[in-house]
Design a protein around this motif. Structure first.
Motif, PDB file in Angstrom:
ATOM      1  N   HIS A 124     -45.896  20.984 -13.795  1.00  0.00           N
ATOM      2  CA  HIS A 124     -45.156  21.654 -13.307  1.00  0.00           C
ATOM      3  C   HIS A 124     -45.746  23.516 -13.434  1.00  0.00           C
ATOM      4  O   HIS A 124     -45.707  24.004 -12.450  1.00  0.00           O
ATOM      5  CB  HIS A 124     -43.699  21.738 -14.322  1.00  0.00           C
TER       6      HIS A 124
ATOM      7  N   SER B 101     -40.270  15.746  -9.946  1.00  0.00           N
ATOM      8  CA  SER B 101     -39.988  15.735  -8.174  1.00  0.00           C
ATOM      9  C   SER B 101     -39.229  14.385  -7.857  1.00  0.00           C
ATOM     10  O   SER B 101     -38.587  14.663  -6.560  1.00  0.00           O
ATOM     11  CB  SER B 101     -41.672  15.765  -7.981  1.00  0.00           C
TER      12      SER B 101
ATOM     13  N   GLN C  55     -35.310  16.352 -16.395  1.00  0.00           N
ATOM     14  CA  GLN C  55     -35.490  15.973 -15.078  1.00  0.00           C
ATOM     15  C   GLN C  55     -35.931  17.138 -14.429  1.00  0.00           C
ATOM     16  O   GLN C  55     -36.013  17.268 -13.012  1.00  0.00           O
ATOM     17  CB  GLN C  55     -33.777  15.725 -14.348  1.00  0.00           C
ATOM     18  N   ARG C  56     -35.842  18.765 -14.414  1.00  0.00           N
ATOM     19  CA  ARG C  56     -36.332  19.922 -13.827  1.00  0.00           C
ATOM     20  C   ARG C  56     -37.980  19.555 -13.725  1.00  0.00           C
ATOM     21  O   ARG C  56     -38.252  20.235 -12.671  1.00  0.00           O
ATOM     22  CB  ARG C  56     -36.161  21.010 -14.485  1.00  0.00           C
ATOM     23  N   TYR C  57     -38.229  18.937 -14.483  1.00  0.00           N
ATOM     24  CA  TYR C  57     -39.922  18.975 -14.271  1.00  0.00           C
ATOM     25  C   TYR C  57     -40.489  17.334 -13.015  1.00  0.00           C
ATOM     26  O   TYR C  57     -41.358  17.331 -13.032  1.00  0.00           O
ATOM     27  CB  TYR C  57     -40.794  18.865 -15.755  1.00  0.00           C
TER      28      TYR C  57
ATOM     29  N   ALA D 107     -33.429  15.248  -6.878  1.00  0.00           N
ATOM     30  CA  ALA D 107     -32.492  16.516  -7.397  1.00  0.00           C
ATOM     31  C   ALA D 107     -31.781  16.256  -6.425  1.00  0.00           C
ATOM     32  O   ALA D 107     -32.036  16.692  -5.545  1.00  0.00           O
ATOM     33  CB  ALA D 107     -33.240  18.070  -8.294  1.00  0.00           C
ATOM     34  N   PRO D 108     -30.085  17.268  -6.844  1.00  0.00           N
ATOM     35  CA  PRO D 108     -29.617  16.431  -8.070  1.00  0.00           C
ATOM     36  C   PRO D 108     -29.028  15.312  -7.897  1.00  0.00           C
ATOM     37  O   PRO D 108     -29.095  14.346  -7.800  1.00  0.00           O
ATOM     38  CB  PRO D 108     -28.606  17.575  -7.466  1.00  0.00           C
TER      39      PRO D 108
ATOM     40  N   SER E 173     -27.364  12.454 -20.538  1.00  0.00           N
ATOM     41  CA  SER E 173     -28.535  13.228 -20.517  1.00  0.00           C
ATOM     42  C   SER E 173     -29.160  12.643 -21.406  1.00  0.00           C
ATOM     43  O   SER E 173     -29.096  11.959 -22.213  1.00  0.00           O
ATOM     44  CB  SER E 173     -28.522  15.225 -20.859  1.00  0.00           C
TER      45      SER E 173
ATOM     46  N   ASP F 218     -33.158  12.816 -16.615  1.00  0.00           N
ATOM     47  CA  ASP F 218     -33.717  13.416 -17.445  1.00  0.00           C
ATOM     48  C   ASP F 218     -34.853  11.816 -18.088  1.00  0.00           C
ATOM     49  O   ASP F 218     -33.749  11.102 -18.455  1.00  0.00           O
ATOM     50  CB  ASP F 218     -33.435  13.565 -19.134  1.00  0.00           C
TER      51      ASP F 218
ATOM     52  N   ASN G 241     -28.706  11.770 -15.731  1.00  0.00           N
ATOM     53  CA  ASN G 241     -28.967  13.508 -15.191  1.00  0.00           C
ATOM     54  C   ASN G 241     -30.399  13.367 -14.291  1.00  0.00           C
ATOM     55  O   ASN G 241     -31.459  14.190 -14.183  1.00  0.00           O
ATOM     56  CB  ASN G 241     -28.493  14.120 -16.035  1.00  0.00           C
TER      57      ASN G 241
END
Ligand code: MRU
Length: 350
Positions: free
Chosen positions: A264, A328, A324-326, A339-340, A285, A249, A247
């Motif tokens: 971020h 780019s 992973q949300r942090y 992402a995704p 993950s 991470d 994912n």
């Protein structure tokens, strides 16, 4: 230019990274157990370099083996693989390299016969494969550099954490490879190297290799990154990786997570540069990534000098996981994933 690791007629030769920057010493290992100890003690470190060292360690062990039958050689291979596999748990390149060497070993055994000549050719094929792992790693890093260079700004300061350079790979580097490629393409970049407590890969290694190449580098302590981001002095962050889950991470040197959160918060792009061999699609993950816990002495002591009261314990997780949300983008030799990540990373393997 220095060589991080190479195969020689005498054995596996590597620059001793525990002695940099004050001394440029090369060590030659003639036994696979010595190679395992060099990985464990961080004479050689950095996920791709650990992979190359493991491949060469296996080649060395099999080459030196006195086994006279397929069964004996196979049993010895498994012992060698086990010893090397127990050195450092987080960098997946270690296990990737062992798997690759095992496949070549089995293929070579299946192709030949079990007489002395056949076993000699099995040994030779592993030595060749280990050298191929090294050569490919350099080419992969150069491709990653080309793919990532365009993401770098035309000018300004880039922050990096730990050492993801030539020293951490077969040569050229992942994160530092992207910076090298961007500078080579005419971008006016400067680098802030996080000191990277407790092992000081940033202050000792990143600073050393960039200064050698005259890429402007300034050392900051890890706790200064937020300040410089808030002051508008950092245009982008780029780091390497030890293991990337399906994912996106990403496990990397302890402190990377804090840098990513700060990036971020300050709307600064945060890039990860890593070869496909660092991506572990078997883990959904980052929660499943094993985190190496190293000796507390590496925290409480610096070059043998105690920094803390002897009776107080210390902790030393060597890596952390950045969600992973942090991130780019993840820059690889096959292209840039965004992402995704579950889709974009698996597409790179297609
Ligand atoms: O403990 P180390 O020095 O092996 O940790 C190295 C890192 O965390 C690097 O950033 C990572 O391996 C990528 S190297 C291209």
């Amino acid at each position: 230019m220095f060589k991080t690791i190479e195969w020689t007629d005498q054995g596996v030769r590597m620059i001793d990274q525990t002695r940099l920057p004050s001394e440029e010493i090369y060590r030659t290992y003639t036994d696979y157990r010595q190679v395992a100890e060099a990985i464990r003690s961080m004479v050689i470190r950095g996920a791709p370099a650990i992979g190359v060292a493991a491949a060469m360690g296996i080649a060395l062990g099999v080459k030196n083996s006195a086994a006279k039958s397929t069964a004996d050689l196979r049993a010895e291979f498994e012992i060698i693989a086990e010893v090397l596999g127990k050195t450092r748990p987080t960098a997946v390149n270690l296990f990737w390299a062992i798997k690759r060497m095992r496949e070549v070993f089995e293929k070579s055994l299946a192709a030949g016969n079990s007489n002395a000549q056949g076993l000699a050719s099995v040994r030779a094929s592993l030595v060749e494969e280990a050298q191929r792992v090294l050569a490919e790693d350099v080419a992969i890093n150069e491709a990653m550099g080309r793919n990532g260079a365009e993401l770098m700004p035309d000018a300004g300061t880039i922050l990096t954490h730990c050492n993801a350079g030539a020293l951490a790979t077969g040569g050229y580097g992942t994160a530092l490879g992207v910076i090298r490629a961007a500078v080579g393409a005419g971008k006016k970049l400067k680098v802030f190297a996080d000191e990277t407590r407790p092992f000081l890969q940033g202050a000792r290694l990143t600073a050393w290799e960039l200064a050698k190449e005259q890429i402007p580098v300034t050392i900051i302590t890890d706790n200064m990154a937020g300040h410089f981001m808030k002051q508008g002095e950092i245009r982008a962050v780029i780091v390497g990786a030890d293991r990337i889950a399906a994912n996106g991470d990403t496990a990397n040197k302890i402190g990377t997570y804090s840098v990513a959160v700060l990036a971020h918060e300050n709307a600064i792009p945060f890039y990860v540069a890593a070869p496909l061999s660092t991506i572990d699609l078997s883990l959904a993950s980052g929660e499943q990534i094993p985190i190496e816990e190293r000796s507390a002495k590496e925290v409480t002591h610096l070059a043998g000098v105690a920094l803390a009261p002897a009776e107080v314990p210390a902790r030393h997780p060597a890596f952390d996981v950045t969600p992973q949300r942090y991130i780019s983008a993840i820059i690889t030799e096959k292209g840039v994933a965004r992402a995704p990540f579950t889709q974009s990373l698996s597409a790179l393997f297609a």
